[in-house]
Motif scaffolding. Sequence first.
Motif, PDB file in Angstrom:
ATOM      1  N   LEU A 127       5.694 -87.534 -23.907  1.00  0.00           N
ATOM      2  CA  LEU A 127       6.445 -87.404 -25.155  1.00  0.00           C
ATOM      3  C   LEU A 127       5.674 -87.986 -26.338  1.00  0.00           C
ATOM      4  O   LEU A 127       5.677 -87.425 -27.434  1.00  0.00           O
ATOM      5  CB  LEU A 127       7.801 -88.099 -25.022  1.00  0.00           C
ATOM      6  CG  LEU A 127       8.750 -87.550 -23.957  1.00  0.00           C
ATOM      7  CD1 LEU A 127      10.037 -88.344 -23.927  1.00  0.00           C
ATOM      8  CD2 LEU A 127       9.038 -86.078 -24.177  1.00  0.00           C
ATOM      9  N   GLY A 128       5.029 -89.146 -26.113  1.00  0.00           N
ATOM     10  CA  GLY A 128       4.372 -89.848 -27.212  1.00  0.00           C
ATOM     11  C   GLY A 128       3.143 -89.138 -27.735  1.00  0.00           C
ATOM     12  O   GLY A 128       2.940 -89.034 -28.948  1.00  0.00           O
ATOM     13  N   ILE A 129       2.288 -88.625 -26.831  1.00  0.00           N
ATOM     14  CA  ILE A 129       1.065 -87.970 -27.285  1.00  0.00           C
ATOM     15  C   ILE A 129       1.370 -86.642 -27.948  1.00  0.00           C
ATOM     16  O   ILE A 129       0.778 -86.287 -28.974  1.00  0.00           O
ATOM     17  CB  ILE A 129       0.096 -87.796 -26.106  1.00  0.00           C
ATOM     18  CG1 ILE A 129      -0.429 -89.162 -25.676  1.00  0.00           C
ATOM     19  CG2 ILE A 129      -1.074 -86.896 -26.490  1.00  0.00           C
ATOM     20  CD1 ILE A 129      -1.231 -89.137 -24.396  1.00  0.00           C
ATOM     21  N   SER A 130       2.301 -85.883 -27.387  1.00  0.00           N
ATOM     22  CA  SER A 130       2.679 -84.631 -28.040  1.00  0.00           C
ATOM     23  C   SER A 130       3.295 -84.904 -29.409  1.00  0.00           C
ATOM     24  O   SER A 130       3.113 -84.128 -30.356  1.00  0.00           O
ATOM     25  CB  SER A 130       3.662 -83.834 -27.164  1.00  0.00           C
ATOM     26  OG  SER A 130       4.816 -84.604 -26.858  1.00  0.00           O
ATOM     27  N   ALA A 131       4.006 -86.034 -29.540  1.00  0.00           N
ATOM     28  CA  ALA A 131       4.560 -86.412 -30.846  1.00  0.00           C
ATOM     29  C   ALA A 131       3.451 -86.782 -31.826  1.00  0.00           C
ATOM     30  O   ALA A 131       3.531 -86.460 -33.014  1.00  0.00           O
ATOM     31  CB  ALA A 131       5.533 -87.588 -30.685  1.00  0.00           C
ATOM     32  N   LEU A 132       2.396 -87.443 -31.337  1.00  0.00           N
ATOM     33  CA  LEU A 132       1.259 -87.771 -32.197  1.00  0.00           C
ATOM     34  C   LEU A 132       0.587 -86.512 -32.721  1.00  0.00           C
ATOM     35  O   LEU A 132       0.219 -86.422 -33.894  1.00  0.00           O
ATOM     36  CB  LEU A 132       0.233 -88.614 -31.433  1.00  0.00           C
ATOM     37  CG  LEU A 132       0.533 -90.097 -31.222  1.00  0.00           C
ATOM     38  CD1 LEU A 132      -0.550 -90.728 -30.371  1.00  0.00           C
ATOM     39  CD2 LEU A 132       0.639 -90.809 -32.564  1.00  0.00           C
ATOM     40  N   VAL A 133       0.410 -85.521 -31.844  1.00  0.00           N
ATOM     41  CA  VAL A 133      -0.192 -84.255 -32.273  1.00  0.00           C
ATOM     42  C   VAL A 133       0.739 -83.538 -33.242  1.00  0.00           C
ATOM     43  O   VAL A 133       0.299 -82.968 -34.244  1.00  0.00           O
ATOM     44  CB  VAL A 133      -0.498 -83.364 -31.054  1.00  0.00           C
ATOM     45  CG1 VAL A 133      -1.074 -82.019 -31.499  1.00  0.00           C
ATOM     46  CG2 VAL A 133      -1.481 -84.056 -30.117  1.00  0.00           C
ATOM     47  N   VAL A 160      -4.025 -78.489 -44.140  1.00  0.00           N
ATOM     48  CA  VAL A 160      -5.342 -78.561 -43.508  1.00  0.00           C
ATOM     49  C   VAL A 160      -5.687 -79.983 -43.071  1.00  0.00           C
ATOM     50  O   VAL A 160      -6.572 -80.194 -42.233  1.00  0.00           O
ATOM     51  CB  VAL A 160      -6.424 -78.017 -44.474  1.00  0.00           C
ATOM     52  CG1 VAL A 160      -6.647 -78.991 -45.630  1.00  0.00           C
ATOM     53  CG2 VAL A 160      -7.728 -77.743 -43.735  1.00  0.00           C
ATOM     54  N   ALA A 161      -4.972 -80.979 -43.569  1.00  0.00           N
ATOM     55  CA  ALA A 161      -5.259 -82.374 -43.222  1.00  0.00           C
ATOM     56  C   ALA A 161      -5.032 -82.658 -41.742  1.00  0.00           C
ATOM     57  O   ALA A 161      -5.607 -83.614 -41.204  1.00  0.00           O
ATOM     58  CB  ALA A 161      -4.399 -83.319 -44.066  1.00  0.00           C
ATOM     59  N   ILE A 162      -4.217 -81.846 -41.048  1.00  0.00           N
ATOM     60  CA  ILE A 162      -3.976 -82.102 -39.627  1.00  0.00           C
ATOM     61  C   ILE A 162      -5.208 -81.805 -38.775  1.00  0.00           C
ATOM     62  O   ILE A 162      -5.252 -82.179 -37.598  1.00  0.00           O
ATOM     63  CB  ILE A 162      -2.779 -81.284 -39.091  1.00  0.00           C
ATOM     64  CG1 ILE A 162      -3.069 -79.781 -39.170  1.00  0.00           C
ATOM     65  CG2 ILE A 162      -1.508 -81.647 -39.818  1.00  0.00           C
ATOM     66  CD1 ILE A 162      -2.024 -78.939 -38.467  1.00  0.00           C
ATOM     67  N   THR A 194       2.803 -84.802 -35.350  1.00  0.00           N
ATOM     68  CA  THR A 194       2.834 -85.441 -36.669  1.00  0.00           C
ATOM     69  C   THR A 194       1.463 -85.540 -37.323  1.00  0.00           C
ATOM     70  O   THR A 194       1.349 -85.466 -38.537  1.00  0.00           O
ATOM     71  CB  THR A 194       3.432 -86.857 -36.579  1.00  0.00           C
ATOM     72  OG1 THR A 194       2.672 -87.625 -35.629  1.00  0.00           O
ATOM     73  CG2 THR A 194       4.881 -86.802 -36.133  1.00  0.00           C
ATOM     74  N   SER A 195       0.404 -85.703 -36.504  1.00  0.00           N
ATOM     75  CA  SER A 195      -0.918 -85.978 -37.069  1.00  0.00           C
ATOM     76  C   SER A 195      -1.980 -84.956 -36.715  1.00  0.00           C
ATOM     77  O   SER A 195      -3.114 -85.058 -37.201  1.00  0.00           O
ATOM     78  CB  SER A 195      -1.401 -87.361 -36.603  1.00  0.00           C
ATOM     79  OG  SER A 195      -0.490 -88.357 -36.986  1.00  0.00           O
ATOM     80  N   GLY A 196      -1.657 -84.001 -35.857  1.00  0.00           N
ATOM     81  CA  GLY A 196      -2.605 -82.937 -35.570  1.00  0.00           C
ATOM     82  C   GLY A 196      -3.782 -83.367 -34.718  1.00  0.00           C
ATOM     83  O   GLY A 196      -3.621 -83.931 -33.638  1.00  0.00           O
ATOM     84  N   TYR A 197      -4.981 -83.129 -35.233  1.00  0.00           N
ATOM     85  CA  TYR A 197      -6.236 -83.304 -34.494  1.00  0.00           C
ATOM     86  C   TYR A 197      -6.369 -84.694 -33.875  1.00  0.00           C
ATOM     87  O   TYR A 197      -6.899 -84.828 -32.770  1.00  0.00           O
ATOM     88  CB  TYR A 197      -7.410 -83.036 -35.437  1.00  0.00           C
ATOM     89  CG  TYR A 197      -8.769 -83.293 -34.862  1.00  0.00           C
ATOM     90  CD1 TYR A 197      -9.381 -82.340 -34.044  1.00  0.00           C
ATOM     91  CD2 TYR A 197      -9.454 -84.473 -35.130  1.00  0.00           C
ATOM     92  CE1 TYR A 197     -10.630 -82.568 -33.516  1.00  0.00           C
ATOM     93  CE2 TYR A 197     -10.703 -84.708 -34.602  1.00  0.00           C
ATOM     94  CZ  TYR A 197     -11.296 -83.758 -33.795  1.00  0.00           C
ATOM     95  OH  TYR A 197     -12.535 -83.985 -33.273  1.00  0.00           O
TER      96      TYR A 197
END
Length: 550
Positions: free
Chosen positions: A90-96, A249-251, A98-101
């Motif tokens: 859940l946490g890593i998919s949430a990081l992607v 594009v910042a992601i 919200t923050s992408g790359y």
Amino acid sequence: MMKLFLYFALLLPVSSRAADAISGAVEKQPTNVEAIVMFLIFVAATLGITWWASKRTRSRSDYYTAGGNITGFQNGLAMAGDFMSAASFLGISALVYTSGYDGLIYSLGFLVGWPIILFLIAERLRNLGRYTFADVASYRLKQLPIRTLSACGSLVVVALYLIAQMVGAGKLIQLLFGLDYHVAVVLVGILMVLYVLFGGMLATTWVQIIKAVLLLFGASFMAIMVMKTVGFSFNNLFTQAMAVHPKGVAIMRPGGLVHDPISALSLGLGLMFGTAGLPHILMRFFTVSDAREARKSVFYATGFMGYFYFLTFIIGFGAILLVGANPAFKDATGLLIGGNNMAAVHLADAVGGSLFLGFISAVAFATILAVVAGLTLAGASAVSHDLYASVVKKGQATEKQELRVSKITVLVLGVVAIALGILFEKQNIAFMVGLAFSIAASCNFPIILLSMYWSKLTTRGAMAGGWLGLLTAVVLMILGPTVWVQVLGHAKPVFPYEYPALFSMLVAFIGTWLFSVTDHSQEGQQERQRFQAQFVRSQTGVGIESGKSH
């Protein structure tokens, strides 16, 4: 070059951030009938395995290490099951989301520690040890002080990890099942006691294997469905994600999650070297038949985890497309229902409907059961094998007595885990994951590594370095911003950095070196001479019986 190394090190601290995904305040969701039904199916199946395992668990070796009959492939899958936690999913998919790359870098970065550190110790650990890593450390050093230190380090790590898992379990169930927090904590405690009490390592291993297979299957299905919607083109996935994400594009730019370089470097080192000091991971190397199978375990575990974290990257970007742009998954304020950490769960609903949503929810809870079972067994073995049999009874305990103490410890740990889970319900427990890794890296890992490779190590040095590392990690974490400011409410931290491993590891290694080289006692000379016998056994598995008292 230094900048490159520093940046790479900053990419490692995934576990603590992932743990934070389920450590904050959550809102109870409507009861999820499909999830509850599928979870009950999983529980029934694993309890059946526990009954089967109990018929095959007759000796101390069976209980602690499944008789050494687990294959390298099975052990690698079980080890991966320990790491592919609900917080990671859940946490890593949430990081992607919200923050992408940056999510890709955080999810894969800490894997570097597995091939480097575990290949360094896996073969020697298997050749030297029997049931716990203290067998290795005490091979040429004094039994009583070394086993006491090792058991204390193990129990502190297990306690911190258990608290994080129990609190995470309660909050996950509120999110995914719609059940009460206390019900979830008690349920996890009872099930983990049943798995370990009756099935031992064999049942624990198969619970971890089944959980890993289910999680890999569920994540693979979600990733395939995401890629199908974009024509199996990563270019289309990234382009469409940038078009709908608020950051645009910042992601696709790295570096957005890095704040304090020293803290990030310290946590990164803690996660990398702490992995090789986690008692429930080290214990798994004794479940295979020989050093070759131990090496295979690391190879398979690294492969499974790498594949899983790659899938979470696709899932995170898929959530941007199918969840972030869909008003059905948002509340009146436009925020994601249940928070960003629910992105993967909402994506499961979007690609597979309510039935698949129930499956993913049940698997997320099953991951916690697998982890706490392994932790409980590691804690019980530290008490029964290291403290009771070797310290209290000085090697004179019978197998029956040792197993009885181990099972009593399992019951006690179950009650303590439930109590701590309820006690810490309102607390921010994310820092406990980082602290557990810091202690493992500062207390357990230096002793294991130096006992295998450094001929001048003595009991005095190991004791001084181990205790200094453990105490430094705990004290610096308490005085740091996470506990001193956020938990205790002070205005400024005494210790400015968030995680202590960088400093506590230095203290541990320097203390061990200093007190060893200055040890000119006759006992110290004899311990140095025993290194050659240990070295031969660590290479070949042939030599003096492991665990012999000195």
